[in-house]
Design a protein around this motif. Structure first.
Motif, short mmCIF file in Angstrom:
data_model
loop_
_atom_site.label_atom_id
_atom_site.label_comp_id
_atom_site.label_asym_id
_atom_site.label_seq_id
_atom_site.Cartn_x
_atom_site.Cartn_y
_atom_site.Cartn_z
N ASN A 53 -4.19 5.88 14.91
CA ASN A 53 -3.94 4.40 14.49
C ASN A 53 -4.84 3.85 13.67
OD1 ASN A 53 -0.98 3.19 14.95
ND2 ASN A 53 -1.36 4.36 16.86
N ASN A 86 -7.08 5.28 11.74
CA ASN A 86 -6.90 5.94 10.43
C ASN A 86 -5.60 5.49 9.50
OD1 ASN A 86 -8.99 7.56 10.73
ND2 ASN A 86 -7.78 9.33 11.47
N LEU A 87 -4.62 5.10 10.18
CA LEU A 87 -3.21 4.61 9.56
C LEU A 87 -3.66 3.23 9.12
CD1 LEU A 87 -0.64 5.52 8.98
CD2 LEU A 87 0.22 4.69 11.28
N MET A 88 -4.19 2.34 9.94
CA MET A 88 -4.59 1.01 9.55
C MET A 88 -5.51 0.87 8.27
SD MET A 88 -6.13 -1.96 11.93
CE MET A 88 -5.43 -1.24 13.47
N VAL A 91 -5.95 3.52 5.87
CA VAL A 91 -5.02 4.10 4.79
C VAL A 91 -4.04 3.03 4.18
CG1 VAL A 91 -3.92 5.88 3.82
CG2 VAL A 91 -5.46 6.27 5.83
N GLU A 92 -3.56 2.06 5.28
CA GLU A 92 -2.31 1.28 4.82
C GLU A 92 -3.14 0.14 3.93
OE1 GLU A 92 0.54 1.74 8.55
OE2 GLU A 92 -0.91 0.19 8.67
N SER A 93 -4.28 -0.35 4.52
CA SER A 93 -4.93 -1.50 3.71
C SER A 93 -5.44 -0.88 2.21
CB SER A 93 -5.94 -2.25 4.47
OG SER A 93 -7.00 -1.16 4.84
N HIS A 94 -5.80 0.30 2.25
CA HIS A 94 -6.16 0.94 1.05
C HIS A 94 -5.15 1.15 0.12
CE1 HIS A 94 -9.66 2.52 -0.90
NE2 HIS A 94 -9.06 3.53 -1.14
N LEU A 95 -3.75 1.11 0.41
CA LEU A 95 -2.61 1.25 -0.35
C LEU A 95 -2.62 0.10 -1.25
CD1 LEU A 95 0.42 2.44 1.80
CD2 LEU A 95 -0.85 3.84 0.03
N LEU A 96 -2.66 -1.14 -0.58
CA LEU A 96 -2.52 -2.56 -1.10
C LEU A 96 -3.87 -2.37 -2.39
CD1 LEU A 96 -1.45 -5.23 -1.30
CD2 LEU A 96 -3.13 -5.88 0.45
N LEU A 100 -5.30 -0.05 -3.71
CA LEU A 100 -5.11 0.85 -4.90
C LEU A 100 -3.67 0.47 -5.75
CD1 LEU A 100 -5.51 4.42 -3.24
CD2 LEU A 100 -7.11 3.30 -4.98
N GLY A 101 -2.98 -0.09 -5.14
CA GLY A 101 -1.68 -0.37 -5.92
C GLY A 101 -1.65 -1.68 -6.75
N LYS A 120 2.90 -5.58 2.37
CA LYS A 120 1.72 -6.34 2.51
C LYS A 120 1.57 -7.25 1.19
CE LYS A 120 -1.25 -3.50 5.07
NZ LYS A 120 -1.75 -4.15 6.18
N GLN A 174 2.42 -5.03 -2.02
CA GLN A 174 2.50 -3.59 -2.03
C GLN A 174 3.50 -3.24 -0.85
OE1 GLN A 174 1.07 -1.27 -3.90
NE2 GLN A 174 2.30 0.07 -2.89
N ARG A 204 1.45 -4.61 11.36
CA ARG A 204 0.35 -4.60 10.00
C ARG A 204 0.85 -4.82 8.73
NH1 ARG A 204 -1.94 -0.03 13.22
NH2 ARG A 204 -0.52 1.47 11.94
N PHE A 205 2.16 -4.82 9.01
CA PHE A 205 3.20 -5.04 7.65
C PHE A 205 4.29 -6.11 7.98
CE2 PHE A 205 1.65 -0.82 6.60
CZ PHE A 205 1.31 -0.86 5.34
N THR A 232 3.39 9.05 14.31
CA THR A 232 2.41 8.37 13.68
C THR A 232 1.65 9.18 12.89
OG1 THR A 232 1.87 7.05 15.80
CG2 THR A 232 0.15 7.06 14.13
N LEU A 234 1.04 8.74 8.96
CA LEU A 234 -0.11 8.92 8.13
C LEU A 234 0.11 9.89 7.14
CD1 LEU A 234 -3.16 8.22 8.45
CD2 LEU A 234 -3.53 9.88 10.23
N VAL A 242 1.67 8.08 3.96
CA VAL A 242 0.67 7.20 3.45
C VAL A 242 -0.38 7.93 2.75
CG1 VAL A 242 -0.97 5.08 4.08
CG2 VAL A 242 1.51 5.43 5.29
N LEU A 288 -1.36 7.45 -1.15
CA LEU A 288 -2.97 7.26 -1.83
C LEU A 288 -3.04 7.73 -3.20
CD1 LEU A 288 -5.57 7.29 0.79
CD2 LEU A 288 -4.25 5.25 0.11
N LEU A 293 -0.80 6.31 -5.77
CA LEU A 293 -1.27 5.19 -6.40
C LEU A 293 -2.55 5.02 -7.28
CD1 LEU A 293 -0.19 2.75 -3.19
CD2 LEU A 293 0.88 2.81 -5.34
N GLY A 334 2.97 0.56 -7.37
CA GLY A 334 2.03 -0.13 -8.00
C GLY A 334 2.18 -0.27 -9.46
#
Lengths: 205, 205
Positions: free
Chosen positions: A110, A112-114, A116-121, A123-124, B44, B52, B72-73, B109, B113, B116, B120, B123, B163
DNA sequence: CGATTACTTGAATATCCTCAAGGAGAGTGG
DNA sequence: CCACTCTCCTTGAGGATATTCAAGTAATCG
């Protein structure tokens, strides 16, 4: 999360020189790893050399914990790097004798997931200035010395982490320097001193 | 993964109208959800409206499985949507009586992952044509009717998933149509017929 | 049927990338 | 210790891709 590796009786070590591959995307996931010293990048490649770095791992960090048959990223040493490694099946044995370890694995997954998820925002939807500012703040939090960041990775690595061209990263660094938000320690491009963390945080949104 | 919801004795249902918020980013994660009918987006936001989308969830999909205190979303219904929901603490009870359920949660999970992580790369390193092609292939795999894709989401949703600007998505659709790779069923922009899946796959890398 | 939202298309612009050249630092061998 | 090389970094100029702004059309909802 250090507890995960603490649960093994004996630990193997391995050393990789700068640029060496630790495991490849699609390789069977036989081990899990923890950085002892140095730094590691995990990345995916497209056919034509385009590269996306998923994460940087620094001492203490665990990587390669996929819970599937094969690795989904390639992992490479950024600098000369020492890791601890444990056989995947040993971890399975540990879980068998102590099912609560599964909770630790889930928690790490989790984490890691967190990330990567914020990295999505990022990057996008973020521009080059915001991306670099966010990267510096992330590295700053991991730094031992307050406001001094030693970057083990190249500008190209940073660019491939942020979805930018390496020249763009360089230009944003120059911009931040001209704005007195950071400076390079003794003109060494890998050692960054953050002069105005507040301004950096504002730029990162 | 349907098994996860099968392990509950009684299931609550809820219905959300188009655009309704199911939970917000930062809300306490009190429930986990499974789409029964309709579609859901998780997203987010940045301060200035930039958005995103992390994933689209279709019937059968589980979302809101965060394993942390807060979501988280933000999750919103795309169309009129029915979900099953279960209290997070009930899941904890199930895990207590049958620890093997934890493995199912971990597997789910990891599915998230994996999705996502591949997003990455999309994006950070793919162009508009590749992004839209990849999106259509993803939706095609989820479609019940071969080569006919009904898109529950708007062009803006697609853009915020990939994106891109919504106009760019529209232009790429027009381009794919002019290349006879797809057509719109009876000129309805939400119903896409894939004429050449091979060409689409080539475009997506 | 009217109002609102969604989609398309064009034109101009911005952001970031590519190409190119030069410079600085690290390591190597004479 | 000093050239030499290689890699990395910086900076400039020009260009490509995607965005923004704008207008018009189509679809949807009440």
């Amino acid at each position: 999360m250090q507890r995960l590796f603490a649960s093994f009786d004996q630990l193997a070590s391995a050393k990789y020189s700068s640029g060496a591959e630790i495991f490849g995307e699609g390789d069977p996931a036989e081990h899990i790893y923890q950085v002892v010293s140095g730094a590691v990048r995990t990345q995916k490649l497209l056919s034509d050399d385009r590269r996306q770095i998923g994460a940087f791992y620094l001492p203490g960090d665990i990587f390669g914990l996929e819970d599937v048959a094969t690795h989904r990223f390639t992992a490479e040493a950024i600098t000369s790097t020492t890791v601890h490694l444990a056989k995947r099946e040993c971890l399975d044995d540990v879980v068998k004798s102590d099912p609560s370890v599964l909770r630790i694995i889930l928690a790490e997954t989790n984490r890691n997931l967190m990330h990567v998820e914020s990295h999505l925002l990022l990057l996008g939807r973020q521009n080059s200035l915001e991306k670099v500012a966010a990267f510096l703040l992330e590295m700053r939090l991991r730094s031992t010395e307050a406001d001094v960041i030693h970057l083990p990775m190249t500008r190209r690595d940073i660019a491939d982490y942020l979805g930018l061209a390496l020249e763009t990263v360089s230009r944003v660094f120059a911009d931040l320097r001209s704005k007195k938000i950071l400076r390079f320690d003794a003109n060494r491009s890998r050692k960054v001193v953050v002069l105005d963390a507040k301004a950096l945080a504002d730029l990162a949104e």
